[in-house]
Design a protein around this motif. Structure first.
Motif, PDB file in Angstrom:
ATOM      1  N   SER A 198       0.143  57.224  27.674  1.00 45.07           N
ATOM      2  CA  SER A 198      -0.375  56.735  28.950  1.00 45.07           C
ATOM      3  C   SER A 198      -2.223  56.800  28.727  1.00 45.07           C
ATOM      4  N   HIS A 200      -4.037  55.634  26.471  1.00 42.40           N
ATOM      5  CA  HIS A 200      -4.577  53.443  26.410  1.00 42.40           C
ATOM      6  C   HIS A 200      -4.591  53.587  27.763  1.00 42.40           C
ATOM      7  N   TYR A 201      -4.578  53.609  28.894  1.00 41.23           N
ATOM      8  CA  TYR A 201      -4.564  52.621  30.198  1.00 41.23           C
ATOM      9  C   TYR A 201      -4.918  52.963  30.399  1.00 41.23           C
TER      10      TYR A 201
END
Length: 224
Positions: A198, A200-201
């Motif tokens: 997660s 990257h987000y």
């Protein structure tokens, strides 16, 4: 020659978002030294974000975990949700009565933590929790860190509600995170560990929250 992340066997999951940054070898992987945005060190005390995902870390759990770590020379937090920085620049987070998370030192590119994990031996009452591939590791620095996190997290991370050495296991931007307040030298820092899949987000969510304060990502060359 300009280094590229795909030249290394290990690389941060954020490498596609770090195009144009200057990389340097870092143990068996690589790390961003600068994003080429002027004097990045000036941002550290105000609002900056580092990616330390390629720095070694591991966990231990069990009733004998404290004894095992003590034999390795670590000073351990006295209670859950506390953290201690070590003389060599590494950090120990106590996540429960019997679970610890070891964050490697920038001073040796995490080689000591990496060696300890590879040389770990099973014994009664403690077992290894590999964390290199499960968690990403980001560091939010500066005096605006609490205001940035207030946009993403329901826990009050401001001083004195969240003092140096405290750990929060909570959610931010709707994902689970571990947050430890531990300085790097004189630089105030929140170390944030989140699910690697997660990050990257979450990186984008942090940068968006930092915009109001003029915050930017920086490389390790910015550190004192």
């Amino acid at each position: 020659m300009t280094l590229q992340a795909d030249q290394f066997a290990a690389r941060s999951p954020l490498y596609r978002l770090q195009a144009g940054a200057t990389l340097a070898p870092f143990g068996e992987s690589c790390i961003v030294t600068t994003y080429g945005q002027g004097d990045e060190s000036a941002l550290l005390g105000h609002c900056a974000l580092l990616d330390l995902t390629n720095l070694a870390r591991y966990g231990l759990r069990g009733p004998a975990a404290a004894q095992y770590l003590g034999a390795l020379g670590y000073q351990l937090p006295q209670a859950p949700n506390q953290a201690l920085s070590q003389a060599d620049g590494s950090h120990v987070l106590r996540l429960s009565q019997t679970e610890y998370l070891l964050l490697g030192s920038l001073h040796d590119a995490g080689s000591k933590a990496q060696r300890e994990e590879s040389q770990w031996h099973a014994s009664a009452g403690q077992y290894l929790l590999p964390r290199q591939d499960s968690h990403a590791w980001l560091v939010l620095t500066g005096t605006c860190q609490a205001e940035v996190m207030a946009k993403l997290c329901g826990v009050d991370l401001s001083a004195p509600a969240f003092a140096v050495g405290q750990v929060a296991q909570t959610s931010a931007a709707r994902i689970n995170v571990i947050v430890a307040k531990l300085p790097l030298g004189e630089v105030p820092c929140l170390h944030i560990l989140c699910d690697r899949a997660s990050v990257h987000y979450f990186w984008g969510a942090l940068l968006d929250a930092m915009q109001e304060f003029g915050g930017q990502p920086v490389g390790i060359d910015a550190l004192p």
